[in-house]
Design a protein around this motif. Sequence first.
Motif, mmCIF file in Angstrom:
data_model
loop_
_atom_site.group_PDB
_atom_site.id
_atom_site.type_symbol
_atom_site.label_atom_id
_atom_site.label_comp_id
_atom_site.label_asym_id
_atom_site.label_seq_id
_atom_site.Cartn_x
_atom_site.Cartn_y
_atom_site.Cartn_z
ATOM 1 N N ARG A 1 0.838 -1.214 0.000
ATOM 2 C CA ARG A 1 0.000 0.000 0.000
ATOM 3 C C ARG A 1 0.870 1.260 0.000
ATOM 4 N NH1 ARG A 1 -3.307 -1.793 5.258
ATOM 5 N NH2 ARG A 1 -1.183 -2.495 5.753
ATOM 6 N N PRO A 2 1.647 1.496 -1.063
ATOM 7 C CA PRO A 2 2.598 2.619 -1.054
ATOM 8 C C PRO A 2 2.015 3.961 -1.475
ATOM 9 C CG PRO A 2 2.850 1.385 -3.082
ATOM 10 C CD PRO A 2 1.789 0.666 -2.285
ATOM 11 N N ASN A 3 0.758 4.006 -1.915
ATOM 12 C CA ASN A 3 0.241 5.212 -2.561
ATOM 13 C C ASN A 3 0.069 6.406 -1.636
ATOM 14 O OD1 ASN A 3 0.106 3.882 -5.014
ATOM 15 N ND2 ASN A 3 -2.009 3.232 -4.720
ATOM 16 N N ASP A 4 -0.109 6.186 -0.338
ATOM 17 C CA ASP A 4 -0.367 7.298 0.584
ATOM 18 C C ASP A 4 0.753 7.483 1.600
ATOM 19 O OD1 ASP A 4 -3.094 8.144 -0.301
ATOM 20 O OD2 ASP A 4 -3.541 6.058 0.168
ATOM 21 N N VAL A 5 1.945 7.023 1.249
ATOM 22 C CA VAL A 5 3.088 7.173 2.150
ATOM 23 C C VAL A 5 3.448 8.657 2.290
ATOM 24 C CG1 VAL A 5 5.574 6.779 2.330
ATOM 25 C CG2 VAL A 5 4.055 4.885 1.773
ATOM 26 N N GLY A 6 3.738 9.080 3.520
ATOM 27 C CA GLY A 6 4.157 10.456 3.767
ATOM 28 C C GLY A 6 3.105 11.327 4.413
ATOM 29 N N VAL A 7 2.079 10.743 5.046
ATOM 30 C CA VAL A 7 1.038 11.562 5.672
ATOM 31 C C VAL A 7 0.579 10.921 6.977
ATOM 32 C CG1 VAL A 7 -0.876 10.462 4.420
ATOM 33 C CG2 VAL A 7 -1.143 12.791 5.288
ATOM 34 N N ILE A 8 0.322 11.760 7.979
ATOM 35 C CA ILE A 8 -0.241 11.358 9.266
ATOM 36 C C ILE A 8 -1.633 11.974 9.366
ATOM 37 C CG2 ILE A 8 -0.026 11.603 11.782
ATOM 38 C CD1 ILE A 8 3.046 11.881 11.263
ATOM 39 N N GLY A 9 -2.610 11.198 9.831
ATOM 40 C CA GLY A 9 -3.975 11.712 9.929
ATOM 41 C C GLY A 9 -4.616 11.376 11.267
ATOM 42 N N VAL A 10 -5.452 12.296 11.755
ATOM 43 C CA VAL A 10 -6.205 12.073 12.993
ATOM 44 C C VAL A 10 -7.644 12.515 12.751
ATOM 45 C CG1 VAL A 10 -6.436 12.609 15.448
ATOM 46 C CG2 VAL A 10 -4.153 12.469 14.415
ATOM 47 N N ALA A 11 -8.596 11.578 12.856
ATOM 48 C CA ALA A 11 -10.026 11.877 12.740
ATOM 49 C C ALA A 11 -10.613 11.860 14.147
ATOM 50 C CB ALA A 11 -10.725 10.858 11.852
ATOM 51 N N VAL A 12 -11.251 12.959 14.564
ATOM 52 C CA VAL A 12 -11.690 13.134 15.950
ATOM 53 C C VAL A 12 -13.209 13.046 16.045
ATOM 54 C CG1 VAL A 12 -11.579 14.623 17.979
ATOM 55 C CG2 VAL A 12 -9.712 14.647 16.318
ATOM 56 N N PHE A 13 -13.695 12.276 17.014
ATOM 57 C CA PHE A 13 -15.126 12.080 17.252
ATOM 58 C C PHE A 13 -15.476 12.473 18.687
ATOM 59 C CE2 PHE A 13 -14.054 9.207 13.866
ATOM 60 C CZ PHE A 13 -15.170 9.165 13.029
ATOM 61 N N ARG A 14 -16.660 13.044 18.861
ATOM 62 C CA ARG A 14 -17.221 13.256 20.196
ATOM 63 C C ARG A 14 -17.909 11.974 20.654
ATOM 64 N NH1 ARG A 14 -17.423 18.518 21.868
ATOM 65 N NH2 ARG A 14 -17.248 20.150 20.280
ATOM 66 N N GLU A 15 -18.109 11.862 21.970
ATOM 67 C CA GLU A 15 -18.818 10.722 22.539
ATOM 68 C C GLU A 15 -20.297 11.047 22.700
ATOM 69 O OE1 GLU A 15 -18.201 7.412 26.059
ATOM 70 O OE2 GLU A 15 -17.258 9.375 26.247
ATOM 71 N N ARG A 16 -21.155 10.042 22.436
ATOM 72 C CA ARG A 16 -22.589 10.245 22.640
ATOM 73 C C ARG A 16 -22.856 10.542 24.110
ATOM 74 N NH1 ARG A 16 -26.977 9.056 19.663
ATOM 75 N NH2 ARG A 16 -25.695 7.969 18.116
ATOM 76 N N PRO A 17 -23.557 11.637 24.432
ATOM 77 C CA PRO A 17 -23.706 12.057 25.835
ATOM 78 C C PRO A 17 -24.246 10.990 26.765
ATOM 79 C CG PRO A 17 -24.428 13.795 24.370
ATOM 80 C CD PRO A 17 -24.148 12.604 23.511
ATOM 81 N N ARG A 18 -25.239 10.233 26.328
ATOM 82 C CA ARG A 18 -25.849 9.267 27.231
ATOM 83 C C ARG A 18 -24.897 8.136 27.598
ATOM 84 N NH1 ARG A 18 -30.184 6.284 23.199
ATOM 85 N NH2 ARG A 18 -28.684 5.231 21.849
ATOM 86 N N ALA A 19 -23.816 7.982 26.831
ATOM 87 C CA ALA A 19 -22.835 6.935 27.146
ATOM 88 C C ALA A 19 -21.875 7.365 28.241
ATOM 89 C CB ALA A 19 -22.053 6.555 25.897
ATOM 90 N N ASN A 20 -21.767 8.688 28.478
ATOM 91 C CA ASN A 20 -20.780 9.171 29.451
ATOM 92 C C ASN A 20 -21.030 8.644 30.853
ATOM 93 O OD1 ASN A 20 -19.462 10.610 27.497
ATOM 94 N ND2 ASN A 20 -20.532 12.523 27.910
ATOM 95 N N ALA A 21 -22.312 8.583 31.243
ATOM 96 C CA ALA A 21 -22.632 8.142 32.591
ATOM 97 C C ALA A 21 -22.289 6.669 32.805
ATOM 98 C CB ALA A 21 -24.121 8.369 32.865
ATOM 99 N N LEU A 22 -22.233 5.896 31.710
ATOM 100 C CA LEU A 22 -21.955 4.481 31.828
ATOM 101 C C LEU A 22 -20.498 4.132 31.584
ATOM 102 C CD1 LEU A 22 -25.026 3.130 29.799
ATOM 103 C CD2 LEU A 22 -24.817 3.299 32.277
ATOM 104 N N SER A 23 -19.700 5.108 31.144
ATOM 105 C CA SER A 23 -18.338 4.783 30.725
ATOM 106 C C SER A 23 -17.496 4.226 31.863
ATOM 107 C CB SER A 23 -17.656 6.024 30.122
ATOM 108 O OG SER A 23 -17.599 7.061 31.076
ATOM 109 N N SER A 24 -17.639 4.787 33.076
ATOM 110 C CA SER A 24 -16.839 4.312 34.197
ATOM 111 C C SER A 24 -17.162 2.862 34.521
ATOM 112 C CB SER A 24 -17.071 5.204 35.421
ATOM 113 O OG SER A 24 -16.348 4.717 36.531
ATOM 114 N N LEU A 25 -18.471 2.526 34.555
ATOM 115 C CA LEU A 25 -18.878 1.148 34.828
ATOM 116 C C LEU A 25 -18.375 0.215 33.743
ATOM 117 C CD1 LEU A 25 -20.457 -0.959 36.400
ATOM 118 C CD2 LEU A 25 -22.517 -0.272 35.130
ATOM 119 N N ARG A 26 -18.470 0.650 32.476
ATOM 120 C CA ARG A 26 -18.004 -0.192 31.373
ATOM 121 C C ARG A 26 -16.499 -0.440 31.467
ATOM 122 N NH1 ARG A 26 -21.496 3.071 26.820
ATOM 123 N NH2 ARG A 26 -23.417 1.851 26.991
ATOM 124 N N ASP A 27 -15.740 0.602 31.838
ATOM 125 C CA ASP A 27 -14.302 0.437 31.987
ATOM 126 C C ASP A 27 -13.984 -0.591 33.074
ATOM 127 O OD1 ASP A 27 -13.975 2.307 30.044
ATOM 128 O OD2 ASP A 27 -13.202 3.890 31.355
#
Length: 303
Positions: A149-175
Amino acid sequence: MNASACRNRGKCGRWPAKLLVLAGMTCAAAQSALAHWPAGPLASVDVYDRTSGTMLAVYEKDGRRYVIGTPGHEYEIRIRNRTGERILAVTSVDGVNVVSGETASPAQSGYVIDASGSVEIAGWRRSLERTAAFYFTDLGDSYAARTGRPNDVGVIGVAVFRERPRANALSSLRDKLAAHEDARRERGDLPAAPGPDTQPRADAPTADAAEPSRGARQDAGGAKEARRFAAAPKLGTGFGRDETSYAQRVRFERASASPVETIAIQYDRRDNLIAMGVLPQPRYAQRAPDPFPAMQFVPAPPR
């Protein structure tokens, strides 16, 4: 839309003060140097040269951002969460997902970063315990080229997502549940969990997730432009030495199918960036060399 993910630990094996985690797919779906990449509303990104111990300066040209890579030097990607909630940072190098090794898509696994926290990504993730260090190298030696897969060599990418609000209250328990399951697996009470590249996928991903983004297409065009003006072999990222980097799965539910922001940075040798016009020509190249630059006549003796 939930999926298991991982929590990172430092190289010494202790839990870091700031939460560093990995998340699986949960959705259907310029001439002056800058100290940092221009930060968006959610995250900022830096590239740190581990060999020289310096943060790489960023140069801008035609709306794109570049850093100078030195062949043989190891580096890491540093991502900082600028918000008061968890975010997901799906990260790619040379068009390859750094967690799963798949050809990169925003819908894949990534790193989840705590509120106001940060993560240092120093290599390709091989397991929940090990990574292979990133290092700058010739295109032919890059991991992407060596895996066809040499066609895209030479680039770093970061795609950023927010978390669904209703999941925040459960994240500690899930962890906590995820940590308990990992402990049971280590004792042999449960079968091994699937790796990051076997996370469940939706049957019908959205067009945003299935097709390359406009930024990715622009980066590909920039790569062609770089090849046309290149004065030396193009740089890529190699599959380096094995290092300890512990991780633990956690859960993360994305608030949207598409990333809220996408950050991209291209890298190459200094000579190539000069040839592309990203960096100015050295001063010594602006005139013909003089064989006797200090030639002068004999001065009179002092009185």
